[in-house]
Design a protein around this motif. Sequence first.
Motif, PDB file in Angstrom:
ATOM      1  N   GLY A   1       0.791  -1.222   0.000  1.00  0.00           N
ATOM      2  CA  GLY A   1       0.000   0.000   0.000  1.00  0.00           C
ATOM      3  C   GLY A   1       0.825   1.274   0.000  1.00  0.00           C
ATOM      4  O   GLY A   1       0.266   2.366  -0.055  1.00  0.00           O
TER       5      GLY A   1
ATOM      6  N   ARG B   1       9.449  12.315   1.475  1.00  0.00           N
ATOM      7  CA  ARG B   1       9.428  13.402   2.460  1.00  0.00           C
ATOM      8  C   ARG B   1       8.063  13.546   3.099  1.00  0.00           C
ATOM      9  O   ARG B   1       7.036  13.517   2.416  1.00  0.00           O
ATOM     10  CB  ARG B   1       9.779  14.729   1.782  1.00  0.00           C
ATOM     11  CG  ARG B   1      11.229  14.828   1.429  1.00  0.00           C
ATOM     12  CD  ARG B   1      11.492  16.073   0.648  1.00  0.00           C
ATOM     13  NE  ARG B   1      10.892  16.014  -0.668  1.00  0.00           N
ATOM     14  CZ  ARG B   1      10.989  16.976  -1.577  1.00  0.00           C
ATOM     15  NH1 ARG B   1      11.632  18.077  -1.286  1.00  0.00           N
ATOM     16  NH2 ARG B   1      10.429  16.841  -2.753  1.00  0.00           N
TER      17      ARG B   1
ATOM     18  N   PRO C   1      -2.678  17.239  -7.581  1.00  0.00           N
ATOM     19  CA  PRO C   1      -3.473  16.088  -7.138  1.00  0.00           C
ATOM     20  C   PRO C   1      -3.046  15.649  -5.733  1.00  0.00           C
ATOM     21  O   PRO C   1      -1.874  15.747  -5.370  1.00  0.00           O
ATOM     22  CB  PRO C   1      -3.144  14.998  -8.169  1.00  0.00           C
ATOM     23  CG  PRO C   1      -1.838  15.397  -8.772  1.00  0.00           C
ATOM     24  CD  PRO C   1      -1.714  16.884  -8.639  1.00  0.00           C
TER      25      PRO C   1
ATOM     26  N   VAL D   1      -3.435  12.278  -3.326  1.00  0.00           N
ATOM     27  CA  VAL D   1      -3.836  10.883  -3.165  1.00  0.00           C
ATOM     28  C   VAL D   1      -4.214  10.691  -1.699  1.00  0.00           C
ATOM     29  O   VAL D   1      -3.431  11.026  -0.813  1.00  0.00           O
ATOM     30  CB  VAL D   1      -2.675   9.933  -3.521  1.00  0.00           C
ATOM     31  CG1 VAL D   1      -3.097   8.478  -3.309  1.00  0.00           C
ATOM     32  CG2 VAL D   1      -2.203  10.170  -4.938  1.00  0.00           C
TER      33      VAL D   1
ATOM     34  N   GLN E   1      -5.309   8.046   1.227  1.00  0.00           N
ATOM     35  CA  GLN E   1      -5.369   6.624   1.570  1.00  0.00           C
ATOM     36  C   GLN E   1      -5.615   6.477   3.062  1.00  0.00           C
ATOM     37  O   GLN E   1      -5.412   7.409   3.838  1.00  0.00           O
ATOM     38  CB  GLN E   1      -4.103   5.884   1.132  1.00  0.00           C
ATOM     39  CG  GLN E   1      -2.817   6.417   1.698  1.00  0.00           C
ATOM     40  CD  GLN E   1      -1.566   5.627   1.270  1.00  0.00           C
ATOM     41  OE1 GLN E   1      -0.472   6.019   1.629  1.00  0.00           O
ATOM     42  NE2 GLN E   1      -1.699   4.535   0.546  1.00  0.00           N
TER      43      GLN E   1
ATOM     44  N   GLY F   1      -3.301   1.731   3.892  1.00  0.00           N
ATOM     45  CA  GLY F   1      -2.734   1.926   2.562  1.00  0.00           C
ATOM     46  C   GLY F   1      -3.760   1.842   1.446  1.00  0.00           C
ATOM     47  O   GLY F   1      -3.415   2.049   0.274  1.00  0.00           O
TER      48      GLY F   1
ATOM     49  N   VAL G   1      -6.182   3.091  -1.136  1.00  0.00           N
ATOM     50  CA  VAL G   1      -6.413   4.413  -1.720  1.00  0.00           C
ATOM     51  C   VAL G   1      -7.917   4.670  -1.767  1.00  0.00           C
ATOM     52  O   VAL G   1      -8.677   3.876  -2.324  1.00  0.00           O
ATOM     53  CB  VAL G   1      -5.795   4.530  -3.125  1.00  0.00           C
ATOM     54  CG1 VAL G   1      -6.108   5.896  -3.726  1.00  0.00           C
ATOM     55  CG2 VAL G   1      -4.285   4.326  -3.058  1.00  0.00           C
TER      56      VAL G   1
ATOM     57  N   VAL H   1      -8.659  10.284  -5.217  1.00  0.00           N
ATOM     58  CA  VAL H   1      -7.686  11.274  -5.656  1.00  0.00           C
ATOM     59  C   VAL H   1      -8.475  12.549  -5.901  1.00  0.00           C
ATOM     60  O   VAL H   1      -9.468  12.541  -6.639  1.00  0.00           O
ATOM     61  CB  VAL H   1      -6.962  10.830  -6.946  1.00  0.00           C
ATOM     62  CG1 VAL H   1      -6.096  11.962  -7.489  1.00  0.00           C
ATOM     63  CG2 VAL H   1      -6.109   9.595  -6.681  1.00  0.00           C
TER      64      VAL H   1
ATOM     65  N   TYR I   1      -8.177  17.178  -5.813  1.00  0.00           N
ATOM     66  CA  TYR I   1      -7.242  18.252  -6.149  1.00  0.00           C
ATOM     67  C   TYR I   1      -7.244  19.317  -5.065  1.00  0.00           C
ATOM     68  O   TYR I   1      -8.282  19.602  -4.457  1.00  0.00           O
ATOM     69  CB  TYR I   1      -7.588  18.838  -7.525  1.00  0.00           C
ATOM     70  CG  TYR I   1      -7.266  17.814  -8.592  1.00  0.00           C
ATOM     71  CD1 TYR I   1      -6.045  17.826  -9.243  1.00  0.00           C
ATOM     72  CD2 TYR I   1      -8.154  16.771  -8.879  1.00  0.00           C
ATOM     73  CE1 TYR I   1      -5.715  16.844 -10.177  1.00  0.00           C
ATOM     74  CE2 TYR I   1      -7.828  15.779  -9.800  1.00  0.00           C
ATOM     75  CZ  TYR I   1      -6.608  15.837 -10.448  1.00  0.00           C
ATOM     76  OH  TYR I   1      -6.284  14.863 -11.344  1.00  0.00           O
TER      77      TYR I   1
ATOM     78  N   LEU J   1       0.950  13.567   6.091  1.00  0.00           N
ATOM     79  CA  LEU J   1       1.036  14.168   4.762  1.00  0.00           C
ATOM     80  C   LEU J   1       2.442  13.959   4.217  1.00  0.00           C
ATOM     81  O   LEU J   1       3.423  14.100   4.945  1.00  0.00           O
ATOM     82  CB  LEU J   1       0.816  15.679   4.872  1.00  0.00           C
ATOM     83  CG  LEU J   1      -0.571  16.244   4.664  1.00  0.00           C
ATOM     84  CD1 LEU J   1      -0.566  17.720   5.036  1.00  0.00           C
ATOM     85  CD2 LEU J   1      -1.035  16.083   3.226  1.00  0.00           C
ATOM     86  N   ARG J   2       2.523  13.653   2.926  1.00  0.00           N
ATOM     87  CA  ARG J   2       3.826  13.515   2.281  1.00  0.00           C
ATOM     88  C   ARG J   2       3.803  14.267   0.949  1.00  0.00           C
ATOM     89  O   ARG J   2       2.745  14.416   0.322  1.00  0.00           O
ATOM     90  CB  ARG J   2       4.161  12.038   2.029  1.00  0.00           C
ATOM     91  CG  ARG J   2       4.106  11.189   3.290  1.00  0.00           C
ATOM     92  CD  ARG J   2       4.529   9.760   3.030  1.00  0.00           C
ATOM     93  NE  ARG J   2       5.957   9.647   2.871  1.00  0.00           N
ATOM     94  CZ  ARG J   2       6.827   9.506   3.890  1.00  0.00           C
ATOM     95  NH1 ARG J   2       6.394   9.451   5.129  1.00  0.00           N
ATOM     96  NH2 ARG J   2       8.115   9.416   3.655  1.00  0.00           N
ATOM     97  N   ALA J   3       4.960  14.738   0.538  1.00  0.00           N
ATOM     98  CA  ALA J   3       5.088  15.430  -0.751  1.00  0.00           C
ATOM     99  C   ALA J   3       6.050  14.646  -1.626  1.00  0.00           C
ATOM    100  O   ALA J   3       6.956  13.975  -1.130  1.00  0.00           O
ATOM    101  CB  ALA J   3       5.615  16.845  -0.541  1.00  0.00           C
TER     102      ALA J   3
ATOM    103  N   CYS K   1       2.624  16.870  -6.118  1.00  0.00           N
ATOM    104  CA  CYS K   1       1.635  15.875  -5.702  1.00  0.00           C
ATOM    105  C   CYS K   1       1.763  15.638  -4.199  1.00  0.00           C
ATOM    106  O   CYS K   1       2.856  15.748  -3.635  1.00  0.00           O
ATOM    107  CB  CYS K   1       1.882  14.571  -6.462  1.00  0.00           C
ATOM    108  SG  CYS K   1       0.586  13.351  -6.277  1.00  0.00           S
ATOM    109  N   ILE K   2       0.633  15.308  -3.580  1.00  0.00           N
ATOM    110  CA  ILE K   2       0.568  15.063  -2.136  1.00  0.00           C
ATOM    111  C   ILE K   2       0.000  13.667  -1.904  1.00  0.00           C
ATOM    112  O   ILE K   2      -0.908  13.242  -2.624  1.00  0.00           O
ATOM    113  CB  ILE K   2      -0.389  16.104  -1.494  1.00  0.00           C
ATOM    114  CG1 ILE K   2       0.244  17.496  -1.475  1.00  0.00           C
ATOM    115  CG2 ILE K   2      -0.821  15.704  -0.092  1.00  0.00           C
ATOM    116  CD1 ILE K   2       1.331  17.677  -0.462  1.00  0.00           C
ATOM    117  N   VAL K   3       0.535  12.962  -0.912  1.00  0.00           N
ATOM    118  CA  VAL K   3      -0.122  11.758  -0.418  1.00  0.00           C
ATOM    119  C   VAL K   3      -0.532  12.023   1.013  1.00  0.00           C
ATOM    120  O   VAL K   3       0.260  12.514   1.819  1.00  0.00           O
ATOM    121  CB  VAL K   3       0.795  10.520  -0.485  1.00  0.00           C
ATOM    122  CG1 VAL K   3       0.235   9.391   0.377  1.00  0.00           C
ATOM    123  CG2 VAL K   3       0.927  10.025  -1.918  1.00  0.00           C
TER     124      VAL K   3
END
Lengths: 137, 137
Positions: free
Chosen positions: A35, A113, B27, B29, B31, B35, B37, B40, B42, B83-85, B91-93
Amino acid sequence: MTLMKPYEGEMPLNLDQMKWDSAGLIPAVVQDAKGEVLMVAYMNREALAETIDTGFGTYYSRSRQTMWRKGESSGNRQRVLGLRADCDLDCIVMKVEQVGGACHTGFYSCFYRKIEDGQLKIDAEPVFDVEAAYGKK
Amino acid sequence: MTLMKPYEGEMPLNLDQMKWDSAGLIPAVVQDAKGEVLMVAYMNREALAETIDTGFGTYYSRSRQTMWRKGESSGNRQRVLGLRADCDLDCIVMKVEQVGGACHTGFYSCFYRKIEDGQLKIDAEPVFDVEAAYGKK
């Protein structure tokens, strides 16, 4: 429960029905079997068809404006484990087995990151040498 | 190992450095902790700032052209866990704790269909009633 429309149960996949944007692209979220999100890339119709056909992650590179067969030069290929489409048919989630790392910077994931306390913090270790993989830059 | 440039270790998060597209969006993502998802969506600069500030998933709705505080009407909010970049800062996860379901169709995830054998197949069960959540449509 309110019934799902127009997609009840099962329907043939028709690539014309995907909601390609004005550039003919949709985002594809790529994650591993556990995942972890490895990258987000873009597919055009040809890239999605080739991904399904070959079983290896294939994208359209917006910067190079060409088909991008992930791992073709670095060897860091992505074997497709499963594909999913979203409610609006404008996005794909793909599970893959990633050889080496997905990120061109040498990390396993492009998302190496975290955003925390107003900082961008690297919290991963590189898994491959970018000079060895891509040549001296 | 080749050194990472220009981002070594830690740097202040500067929203001006994010690579907002021509519409001012990136965008995101989303989750869950496991994990999976969920969607998605914006974010514009304001949505990302509000997400970080409030700790709840906030987006920019391209169809409604307005800020979209996820769950504001349905109650299906998303509490941010992390949060991750990505490498390109485009893009962000985001990991979230999802109340109810993320998808406006009543499923937990917008990716409730798998692509397999040339078919789009629903392989999830709805988790909430869309009429109750959003009103009769």
